[in-house]
Design a protein around this motif. Structure first.
Motif, PDB file in Angstrom:
ATOM      1  N   GLU A 277      40.583  51.881  50.582  1.00  0.00           N
ATOM      2  CA  GLU A 277      41.643  52.107  50.002  1.00  0.00           C
ATOM      3  C   GLU A 277      41.942  50.558  51.216  1.00  0.00           C
ATOM      4  O   GLU A 277      42.454  49.237  50.762  1.00  0.00           O
ATOM      5  CB  GLU A 277      42.671  52.497  50.601  1.00  0.00           C
ATOM      6  CG  GLU A 277      42.717  53.668  50.155  1.00  0.00           C
ATOM      7  CD  GLU A 277      41.515  54.699  49.846  1.00  0.00           C
ATOM      8  OE1 GLU A 277      41.112  55.616  49.084  1.00  0.00           O
ATOM      9  OE2 GLU A 277      40.793  54.786  51.350  1.00  0.00           O
TER      10      GLU A 277
ATOM     11  N   TYR B  90      30.566  48.928  49.803  1.00  0.00           N
ATOM     12  CA  TYR B  90      31.003  47.418  49.186  1.00  0.00           C
ATOM     13  C   TYR B  90      31.957  46.510  50.267  1.00  0.00           C
ATOM     14  O   TYR B  90      32.515  46.985  52.113  1.00  0.00           O
ATOM     15  CB  TYR B  90      33.198  48.470  48.736  1.00  0.00           C
ATOM     16  CG  TYR B  90      32.885  49.173  47.096  1.00  0.00           C
ATOM     17  CD1 TYR B  90      32.597  48.555  46.853  1.00  0.00           C
ATOM     18  CD2 TYR B  90      32.210  49.904  47.757  1.00  0.00           C
ATOM     19  CE1 TYR B  90      32.891  48.857  45.312  1.00  0.00           C
ATOM     20  CE2 TYR B  90      32.329  51.086  46.692  1.00  0.00           C
ATOM     21  CZ  TYR B  90      32.651  50.497  44.674  1.00  0.00           C
ATOM     22  OH  TYR B  90      32.395  50.334  43.657  1.00  0.00           O
TER      23      TYR B  90
ATOM     24  N   LEU C  10      38.722  46.479  42.425  1.00  0.00           N
ATOM     25  CA  LEU C  10      38.645  47.691  43.144  1.00  0.00           C
ATOM     26  C   LEU C  10      38.323  48.732  42.326  1.00  0.00           C
ATOM     27  O   LEU C  10      37.988  49.449  42.193  1.00  0.00           O
ATOM     28  CB  LEU C  10      38.868  46.814  44.224  1.00  0.00           C
ATOM     29  CG  LEU C  10      38.303  45.698  45.489  1.00  0.00           C
ATOM     30  CD1 LEU C  10      38.993  46.002  46.583  1.00  0.00           C
ATOM     31  CD2 LEU C  10      36.665  46.381  46.070  1.00  0.00           C
TER      32      LEU C  10
ATOM     33  N   VAL D 247      34.172  42.837  51.522  1.00  0.00           N
ATOM     34  CA  VAL D 247      35.543  42.566  51.413  1.00  0.00           C
ATOM     35  C   VAL D 247      35.215  41.178  52.557  1.00  0.00           C
ATOM     36  O   VAL D 247      35.502  41.422  53.981  1.00  0.00           O
ATOM     37  CB  VAL D 247      36.560  42.647  51.142  1.00  0.00           C
ATOM     38  CG1 VAL D 247      36.691  43.314  50.022  1.00  0.00           C
ATOM     39  CG2 VAL D 247      38.073  42.933  52.362  1.00  0.00           C
TER      40      VAL D 247
ATOM     41  N   ASP E  46      43.612  38.514  44.425  1.00  0.00           N
ATOM     42  CA  ASP E  46      44.417  39.997  44.803  1.00  0.00           C
ATOM     43  C   ASP E  46      43.134  40.204  44.550  1.00  0.00           C
ATOM     44  O   ASP E  46      42.467  40.945  42.730  1.00  0.00           O
ATOM     45  CB  ASP E  46      45.502  39.887  44.150  1.00  0.00           C
ATOM     46  CG  ASP E  46      46.303  42.340  44.115  1.00  0.00           C
ATOM     47  OD1 ASP E  46      45.358  42.287  45.243  1.00  0.00           O
ATOM     48  OD2 ASP E  46      47.363  42.035  43.617  1.00  0.00           O
ATOM     49  N   PRO E  47      41.981  41.432  45.107  1.00  0.00           N
ATOM     50  CA  PRO E  47      41.382  42.339  44.818  1.00  0.00           C
ATOM     51  C   PRO E  47      41.302  43.657  44.299  1.00  0.00           C
ATOM     52  O   PRO E  47      40.521  44.790  44.330  1.00  0.00           O
ATOM     53  CB  PRO E  47      39.822  42.615  46.194  1.00  0.00           C
ATOM     54  CG  PRO E  47      41.628  42.748  47.139  1.00  0.00           C
ATOM     55  CD  PRO E  47      42.811  41.762  46.889  1.00  0.00           C
ATOM     56  N   SER E  48      42.626  44.370  44.374  1.00  0.00           N
ATOM     57  CA  SER E  48      43.384  45.175  44.180  1.00  0.00           C
ATOM     58  C   SER E  48      42.828  46.050  42.453  1.00  0.00           C
ATOM     59  O   SER E  48      41.925  47.091  42.757  1.00  0.00           O
ATOM     60  CB  SER E  48      44.569  45.988  43.922  1.00  0.00           C
ATOM     61  OG  SER E  48      45.569  45.211  43.488  1.00  0.00           O
ATOM     62  N   THR E  49      43.326  45.349  41.457  1.00  0.00           N
ATOM     63  CA  THR E  49      42.442  45.905  40.186  1.00  0.00           C
ATOM     64  C   THR E  49      40.924  45.901  40.223  1.00  0.00           C
ATOM     65  O   THR E  49      40.492  46.917  40.118  1.00  0.00           O
ATOM     66  CB  THR E  49      43.087  45.341  38.808  1.00  0.00           C
ATOM     67  OG1 THR E  49      44.683  45.002  38.884  1.00  0.00           O
ATOM     68  CG2 THR E  49      42.899  45.449  37.932  1.00  0.00           C
TER      69      THR E  49
ATOM     70  N   LEU F   4      40.148  47.687  51.652  1.00  0.00           N
ATOM     71  CA  LEU F   4      39.892  46.189  51.122  1.00  0.00           C
ATOM     72  C   LEU F   4      40.780  46.047  50.463  1.00  0.00           C
ATOM     73  O   LEU F   4      40.820  44.302  50.290  1.00  0.00           O
ATOM     74  CB  LEU F   4      38.837  47.499  50.533  1.00  0.00           C
ATOM     75  CG  LEU F   4      37.285  47.588  51.180  1.00  0.00           C
ATOM     76  CD1 LEU F   4      36.080  48.214  49.938  1.00  0.00           C
ATOM     77  CD2 LEU F   4      37.148  47.385  51.993  1.00  0.00           C
ATOM     78  N   ALA F   5      41.585  46.318  49.936  1.00  0.00           N
ATOM     79  CA  ALA F   5      42.864  46.178  48.649  1.00  0.00           C
ATOM     80  C   ALA F   5      44.061  45.643  49.700  1.00  0.00           C
ATOM     81  O   ALA F   5      44.861  45.158  48.738  1.00  0.00           O
ATOM     82  CB  ALA F   5      42.847  46.608  47.045  1.00  0.00           C
TER      83      ALA F   5
ATOM     84  N   ILE G 295      34.437  39.816  46.562  1.00  0.00           N
ATOM     85  CA  ILE G 295      34.135  41.296  47.072  1.00  0.00           C
ATOM     86  C   ILE G 295      32.272  41.734  46.324  1.00  0.00           C
ATOM     87  O   ILE G 295      31.965  40.495  45.708  1.00  0.00           O
ATOM     88  CB  ILE G 295      34.711  42.022  45.072  1.00  0.00           C
ATOM     89  CG1 ILE G 295      36.137  42.289  45.846  1.00  0.00           C
ATOM     90  CG2 ILE G 295      34.748  43.707  45.626  1.00  0.00           C
ATOM     91  CD1 ILE G 295      36.817  42.219  44.832  1.00  0.00           C
TER      92      ILE G 295
END
Length: 280
Positions: free
Chosen positions: A153, A124, A112, A126, A107-110, A155-156, A163
């Protein structure tokens, strides 16, 4: 997260005939900056294959930017390590004769969010599990064939295998300081020669993928040879040396990379890989 999807196979390697496993980095090792091969490398690789070695690639590139190098070298290894170990391709399938045999995602959210706070103007990208690439802005060195430009946004929105961050206004020293400051503890990362940051799932790098490949091919650790020139090769250098194999750095690599190797060869410009392979 791990997705394993064995595809069809053709021309399986005869493990009884393998002399050893040779894993080569691509950029700065096999290829020059203009994407042409390092002097003598094509013939030296062919000779190594003829001698019974399994010669493959272990690269930070996506498969989209790797299969052409396989073709350039004229080899057909059973496995190819891409995306700094997050993707292992296996011979047999419809992606230029290979399939996505093993793909690691996270999960890339944190991550990113942390990076955007530090580098709001960076570029950026992914890579999704199926190889599709999403990017905010183009950057030099990115292979974006088939990629899709999206808002940050997006991307996550789903798990990714990697990434990539490029900030033209920063140096590699700036990136080193930044990663220490924000603490990227839940992922694996490597910093390139310039301000290029490549992030993979936690515990995943070239070495983790190559250990899977080595076990599948039933090659002894002492019969492993790896070659590279960048910080993303440090993991596979340590892996090879710990197993009793050899890790060779290119002469033009950073000092920390050369220090981590068991030997240093000539630079890529004058055929360092060919020199080592001819001596096997």
């Amino acid at each position: 997260m791990t997705d394993a999807a064995p595809g069809g196979r053709t021309d399986a390697v005869d493990r009884r005939m393998l002399a050893g496993l040779i894993a080569l980095d691509v950029d700065g090792t096999v290829l020059l900056e203009d994407e042409t091969p390092s002097p003598g490398v094509v013939d030296a690789v062919a000779a190594a294959v003829e001698a019974g070695h399994e010669v493959t690639l272990a690269t930070g590139r996506s498969w989209g930017g790797t299969h052409r190098v396989i073709e350039l070298l004229g080899i057909r290894p059973e496995f190819v390590v891409c995306a700094n170990g997050a993707v292992i391709m296996r011979r047999g399938g419809d992606e230029f004769g290979y399939s996505r045999w093993r793909v690691e995602t996270f999960d890339p959210s944190t991550v990113l969010g942390l990076l955007q706070a530090e580098l709001p103007d960076a570029h950026y990208m992914v890579e999704l599990a199926d190889g599709h690439r999403l990017f905010t802005d183009e950057a030099v060195g990115w292979n974006l064939d088939g990629g899709e430009q999206v808002a940050f946004e997006r991307l996550a929105a789903e798990p990714v295998s990697r990434i990539v961050v490029v900030d033209p206004g920063s140096s590699d020293a700036d990136f080193l300081a930044m990663t220490e400051r924000i603490g990227l503890h839940s992922v694996s990362y490597a910093i390139g020669w310039t301000a290029w940051l490549d992030i993979a799932p936690h515990g995943v790098d070239k070495s983790s993928a190559l250990e899977i490949v080595r076990a599948e091919l039933a090659v002894e650790g002492s019969d492993v040879l790896v070659m590279g020139d960048g910080r993303n090769d440090l993991g596979m250098f340590a892996w090879a040396r710990d197993a009793g194999g050899r890790a060779v750095a290119m002469a033009q690599g950073p000092q920390e990379v050369r220090d981590a190797a068991s030997a240093v060869t000539l630079s890529v410009e004058v055929g360092g890989v060919a020199e080592v392979l001819r001596a096997l």
